[in-house]
Design a protein around this motif. Sequence first.
Motif, PDB file in Angstrom:
ATOM      1  N   ASP A  69      39.454  19.276  49.649  1.00  0.00           N
ATOM      2  CA  ASP A  69      38.009  19.465  49.613  1.00  0.00           C
ATOM      3  C   ASP A  69      37.404  18.653  50.762  1.00  0.00           C
ATOM      4  N   PHE A  70      37.260  19.277  51.915  1.00  0.00           N
ATOM      5  CA  PHE A  70      36.736  18.567  53.080  1.00  0.00           C
ATOM      6  C   PHE A  70      35.269  18.181  52.901  1.00  0.00           C
ATOM      7  N   ASP A  71      34.527  18.949  52.114  1.00  0.00           N
ATOM      8  CA  ASP A  71      33.106  18.639  51.938  1.00  0.00           C
ATOM      9  C   ASP A  71      32.922  17.231  51.389  1.00  0.00           C
ATOM     10  N   GLU A  72      33.663  16.904  50.347  1.00  0.00           N
ATOM     11  CA  GLU A  72      33.537  15.577  49.733  1.00  0.00           C
ATOM     12  C   GLU A  72      33.992  14.492  50.692  1.00  0.00           C
ATOM     13  N   LEU A  73      35.081  14.734  51.403  1.00  0.00           N
ATOM     14  CA  LEU A  73      35.630  13.716  52.300  1.00  0.00           C
ATOM     15  C   LEU A  73      34.705  13.458  53.485  1.00  0.00           C
ATOM     16  N   LEU A  74      34.140  14.506  54.058  1.00  0.00           N
ATOM     17  CA  LEU A  74      33.264  14.331  55.222  1.00  0.00           C
ATOM     18  C   LEU A  74      31.977  13.602  54.867  1.00  0.00           C
ATOM     19  N   SER A  75      31.587  13.650  53.589  1.00  0.00           N
ATOM     20  CA  SER A  75      30.369  12.940  53.184  1.00  0.00           C
ATOM     21  C   SER A  75      30.538  11.427  53.295  1.00  0.00           C
ATOM     22  N   ARG A  76      31.777  10.955  53.422  1.00  0.00           N
ATOM     23  CA  ARG A  76      32.039   9.509  53.471  1.00  0.00           C
ATOM     24  C   ARG A  76      32.092   8.942  54.886  1.00  0.00           C
ATOM     25  N   VAL A  77      32.205   9.817  55.918  1.00  0.00           N
ATOM     26  CA  VAL A  77      32.564   9.309  57.238  1.00  0.00           C
ATOM     27  C   VAL A  77      31.557   9.726  58.310  1.00  0.00           C
ATOM     28  N   ASP A  78      31.628   9.003  59.435  1.00  0.00           N
ATOM     29  CA  ASP A  78      30.765   9.282  60.586  1.00  0.00           C
ATOM     30  C   ASP A  78      31.475  10.085  61.666  1.00  0.00           C
ATOM     31  N   VAL A  79      32.782   9.896  61.779  1.00  0.00           N
ATOM     32  CA  VAL A  79      33.550  10.551  62.833  1.00  0.00           C
ATOM     33  C   VAL A  79      34.910  10.953  62.278  1.00  0.00           C
ATOM     34  N   VAL A  80      35.449  12.049  62.790  1.00  0.00           N
ATOM     35  CA  VAL A  80      36.750  12.557  62.351  1.00  0.00           C
ATOM     36  C   VAL A  80      37.682  12.644  63.551  1.00  0.00           C
ATOM     37  N   PHE A  81      38.888  12.122  63.382  1.00  0.00           N
ATOM     38  CA  PHE A  81      39.948  12.277  64.374  1.00  0.00           C
ATOM     39  C   PHE A  81      41.013  13.167  63.730  1.00  0.00           C
ATOM     40  N   HIS A 117      27.919  21.596  57.440  1.00  0.00           N
ATOM     41  CA  HIS A 117      26.906  21.100  56.503  1.00  0.00           C
ATOM     42  C   HIS A 117      26.968  19.575  56.344  1.00  0.00           C
ATOM     43  N   SER A 118      27.683  18.906  57.221  1.00  0.00           N
ATOM     44  CA  SER A 118      27.857  17.455  57.084  1.00  0.00           C
ATOM     45  C   SER A 118      27.007  16.706  58.111  1.00  0.00           C
ATOM     46  N   HIS A 119      27.042  15.380  57.994  1.00  0.00           N
ATOM     47  CA  HIS A 119      26.351  14.523  58.963  1.00  0.00           C
ATOM     48  C   HIS A 119      27.337  13.858  59.916  1.00  0.00           C
ATOM     49  N   VAL A 120      28.536  14.414  60.021  1.00  0.00           N
ATOM     50  CA  VAL A 120      29.546  13.855  60.920  1.00  0.00           C
ATOM     51  C   VAL A 120      29.039  13.922  62.361  1.00  0.00           C
ATOM     52  N   GLN A 121      29.173  12.802  63.066  1.00  0.00           N
ATOM     53  CA  GLN A 121      28.632  12.696  64.421  1.00  0.00           C
ATOM     54  C   GLN A 121      29.564  13.273  65.486  1.00  0.00           C
ATOM     55  N   LYS A 122      30.882  13.272  65.219  1.00  0.00           N
ATOM     56  CA  LYS A 122      31.826  13.815  66.192  1.00  0.00           C
ATOM     57  C   LYS A 122      33.151  14.111  65.501  1.00  0.00           C
TER      58      LYS A 122
END
Length: 316
Positions: A69-81, A117-122
């Motif tokens: 469930d990427f939606d829940e995980l992305l809600s926790r972070v600012d950036v994804v590698f 739909h997330s607030h991930v910056q990069k």
Amino acid sequence: MKRKRALVTGSAGFIGSTLSERLLREGYEVYGIDAFVHNYDRRLKEQNLQGLLTNPQFHFWERDLRCLDFDELLSRVDVVFHQAALPGVRTSWGAQFQEYVDHNILVTQALLEAAKHSHVQKIVCASSSSVYGGMSGPTDETVTPQPVSPYGVTKLAAEQLGQLYANVFGVPVVSLRYFTVFGPRQRPDMAFHKFIKNVLSGEPIDIYGDGEQSRDFTFIDDAVTANLLAATSPVAGEVFNIGGVSQLTVNEVIALLETHTGKTALLRRLPEQPGDPRHTFADISKARQQLGYDPQFDIEKGIWLQIQQVRSLYNL
């Protein structure tokens, strides 16, 4: 100041674990996830995680990204590698191709869909020089990709998905085309690791073709730095070559290993393998100009460091 939070997929792997350590040193809180796919011994991946698991700012989950469930995980972070992938040119043919599609294309699409739909910056995605196929000289990002392996096809598809989601939905994604990353923790199926282990143990080294095929080699620390630069840059929807400062043939690599180990390599000559490009040669001008990327490690220093790690790993 609020501590920045990063998600690293494939965090038990060669680049993912080294990147996670660097992020912690830079003050990030890191969420690591890895499926421990079967491409090499799980114990080696667990060793990569040992130092990370003792850090209270590192949180690890063993999960299959195909069911996440990427939606829940992305809600926790600012950036994804996004380092997770099923690697390997020679093993991507035949029935195994479905696994490459699942891990390399469908997982990337699911991540990008959630990012809409997330607030991930990069989002920084790991790609590969395999998208180019063969190269006759310095190759920049304007060259039309022509992969010569199913693996390369999947990495190119993932890149193009990133560009599509950036252009249509504004997802802030960048892809990095790695050119033969080497150094401590390199996967055991990769050439440097296998060559060093076999030279130290007196086992023969398999050389496919005449050994005059060449690669642009990138030390792990430079590849990690490229990820941090991409994460903090304003660019999105772009791909960048990430190469090093050395380009050598396989025969030249063997000679360096003999010099630094004091041992003579036993060579076993075999036919060329389908899907192996003859040469790779990175033009990194775009990464220099737009990311400030400036690789520092030369091949000899990097080889020496990897020899020490392989010695320790196998007690050689």
